[in-house]
Design an enzyme around this catalytic site. Structure first.
Site, PDB file in Angstrom:
ATOM      1  N   ASP A 235      -5.732  -3.796  -7.937  1.00 48.35           N
ATOM      2  CA  ASP A 235      -6.767  -4.283  -6.866  1.00 48.35           C
ATOM      3  C   ASP A 235      -7.412  -5.438  -7.427  1.00 48.35           C
ATOM      4  O   ASP A 235      -7.324  -5.932  -8.531  1.00 48.35           O
ATOM      5  CB  ASP A 235      -7.837  -2.942  -6.896  1.00 48.35           C
ATOM      6  CG  ASP A 235      -8.889  -3.294  -5.985  1.00 48.35           C
ATOM      7  OD1 ASP A 235      -8.739  -2.672  -4.900  1.00 48.35           O
ATOM      8  OD2 ASP A 235      -9.990  -3.907  -6.282  1.00 48.35           O
ATOM      9  N   ASN A 243     -13.433 -13.722   0.515  1.00 47.37           N
ATOM     10  CA  ASN A 243     -13.649 -13.672   1.868  1.00 47.37           C
ATOM     11  C   ASN A 243     -15.056 -14.378   2.256  1.00 47.37           C
ATOM     12  O   ASN A 243     -15.243 -14.954   3.288  1.00 47.37           O
ATOM     13  CB  ASN A 243     -13.858 -12.242   2.502  1.00 47.37           C
ATOM     14  CG  ASN A 243     -12.365 -11.716   2.510  1.00 47.37           C
ATOM     15  OD1 ASN A 243     -11.442 -12.519   3.032  1.00 47.37           O
ATOM     16  ND2 ASN A 243     -11.849 -10.327   2.486  1.00 47.37           N
ATOM     17  N   HIS A 248     -12.091 -15.547   5.948  1.00 48.59           N
ATOM     18  CA  HIS A 248     -11.027 -14.428   5.806  1.00 48.59           C
ATOM     19  C   HIS A 248      -9.715 -15.123   6.178  1.00 48.59           C
ATOM     20  O   HIS A 248      -8.696 -14.454   5.431  1.00 48.59           O
ATOM     21  CB  HIS A 248     -11.177 -13.556   7.282  1.00 48.59           C
ATOM     22  CG  HIS A 248     -12.422 -12.598   7.150  1.00 48.59           C
ATOM     23  ND1 HIS A 248     -12.228 -11.490   6.355  1.00 48.59           N
ATOM     24  CD2 HIS A 248     -13.659 -12.661   7.513  1.00 48.59           C
ATOM     25  CE1 HIS A 248     -13.536 -10.875   6.252  1.00 48.59           C
ATOM     26  NE2 HIS A 248     -14.241 -11.571   6.956  1.00 48.59           N
ATOM     27  N   ASP A 252      -6.852 -13.953   3.581  1.00 49.06           N
ATOM     28  CA  ASP A 252      -5.344 -13.597   3.972  1.00 49.06           C
ATOM     29  C   ASP A 252      -4.495 -14.434   3.206  1.00 49.06           C
ATOM     30  O   ASP A 252      -3.364 -13.779   2.722  1.00 49.06           O
ATOM     31  CB  ASP A 252      -5.131 -13.657   5.513  1.00 49.06           C
ATOM     32  CG  ASP A 252      -5.882 -13.003   6.451  1.00 49.06           C
ATOM     33  OD1 ASP A 252      -6.527 -12.036   5.832  1.00 49.06           O
ATOM     34  OD2 ASP A 252      -6.077 -13.224   7.482  1.00 49.06           O
ATOM     35  N   GLU A 278      -7.122  -4.974  -0.202  1.00 54.11           N
ATOM     36  CA  GLU A 278      -6.852  -5.901  -1.364  1.00 54.11           C
ATOM     37  C   GLU A 278      -6.129  -4.991  -2.344  1.00 54.11           C
ATOM     38  O   GLU A 278      -6.261  -5.186  -3.740  1.00 54.11           O
ATOM     39  CB  GLU A 278      -8.159  -6.471  -2.034  1.00 54.11           C
ATOM     40  CG  GLU A 278      -8.986  -5.568  -2.619  1.00 54.11           C
ATOM     41  CD  GLU A 278     -10.234  -5.111  -1.760  1.00 54.11           C
ATOM     42  OE1 GLU A 278     -11.317  -4.937  -1.962  1.00 54.11           O
ATOM     43  OE2 GLU A 278      -9.931  -5.013  -0.498  1.00 54.11           O
TER      44      GLU A 278
END
Length: 355
Positions: A235, A243, A248, A252, A278
């Protein structure tokens, strides 16, 4: 003649369709190595040649023909030299010893099978199948068969029989080419659909559905082999901040680059998937509890040392937390839960660590 010709085309169609289904499902490099694949393919196509000889059809009162050379061309085209020579040997042995016994005609026919194999090797092996190359192979093998008929036939109208055979053989060969091309396109489309269904659209890694299917198969195999493997839950630490701070698109990009770091950190046969958001998951094959400590720590360092270049030109670094669970130390039905618990422990212990 017409009935026999229809039967041969029916056999060709049936074999190519069902043979392709079996080949796509069972004869692939995940299940068998390349040599075994070629060997099995050669045997099957050799037996196919035997079936075609058994269902030979008349073109005159004394002349019977078949499409035995086509399996040789197909075997070299699909399986290379190994498959081709196996197919050729099977067809030659059957023609020489079982079809009508050893005689001058059967000896020439066996030799012609090897000549056809040589033509296929020169024109088709290791090359992309094209209509031009296939037609050259078809034409040359037709000429060798015509020469064989010219030598062995004694009837008055043998030129008519040779011409008729040539027409029928070319029709069968062209039909086979278009069947092969159709089946290849179908396989490619199915492969693309399968990839789309099993891959995460952003990272290109396996998605959750593919991971669950893989774990189900892995569990079944492991019950029999008892081979150790380790499940890693990964994680990204504080990914929400990425973000919120950079947007965003930047998030990405971080996910995409992290996927590359994961690929570089594990072996090709290890199963890497994006579980969602994530969170990522990796099945590390043939890895026990002692080995995974070094592997997971190496991954953690690789991520920590990697510089992520964002679309606005900003460079950032991130860290990950990793939870591990190893079979057979942990029972299969508890593996995912224990890995999740270990990941939670890594988060609670300060993040950027392996538990």
């Amino acid at each position: 003649m017409f009935e026999g010709l229809v039967n041969n085309f029916t056999i060709l169609t049936t074999f190519l369709f069902f043979g392709n289904m079996v080949r796509s499902k069972y004869l692939n490099e995940d299940r068998l190595n390349r040599d075994s694949n070629s060997l099995i393919l050669g045997i099957v196509l050799g037996l196919f040649g035997v079936v075609l000889m058994y269902f030979s059809f008349p073109i005159s009162e004394t002349v019977f023909v078949d499409f035995r050379q086509l399996p040789i061309l197909i075997s070299v085209c699909l399986g290379g030299g190994t498959a081709g020579i196996v197919t050729t040997v099977i067809i030659s042995i059957y023609r020489l010893f079982f079809l009508s016994g050893v005689n001058f005609s059967s000896e020439l026919a066996a030799i012609n099978a090897f000549v056809s194999f040589g033509i296929a090797i020169m024109m088709l092996r290791g090359r992309k199948l094209s209509f031009k190359r296939w037609n050259w192979s078809l034409g040359l093998t037709m000429v060798t068969a015509d020469i064989l008929f010219l030598i062995t036939l004694e009837e008055d109208n043998k030129w008519f029989s040779i011409a008729l055979f040539s027409i029928v053989y070319v029709l069968g060969g062209v039909f086979t080419y278009f069947m092969l091309q159709y089946l290849k396109r179908s396989d490619d489309l199915l492969r693309l659909m399968s990839e789309a269904a099993n891959r995460d659209f952003l990272t290109g890694l396996f998605n959750l559905r593919a991971f669950e299917a893989f774990m189900e198969q892995k569990s079944i195999l492991s019950l029999h082999s008892r081979t150790p493997f380790t499940l890693l839950m990964i994680d990204i630490d504080h990914f929400k901040c990425v973000n919120d701070t950079y947007g965003h698109p930047a998030g990405d990009l971080v996910l995409t680059e992290l996927a590359e770091v994961l690929r570089d950190s594990f072996r090709p046969n290890d199963h890497i998937a994006r579980k969602g958001g994530e969170e990522f998951v990796v099945v590390v094959d043939r890895c026990n509890r002692e080995q995974i400590v070094m592997i997971a720590e190496r991954l953690r360092r690789n991520v920590e040392d990697h510089v992520f270049h964002l679309p606005d030109g900003t460079d950032i670094r991130i860290t990950v937390s990793v939870g591990c669970a190893t079979y057979p130390d942990v029972m299969l039905d508890q593996l995912i839960e224990r890995a999740d618990q270990a990941l939670y422990q890594a988060k609670e212990s300060g993040r950027n660590r392996v538990c």
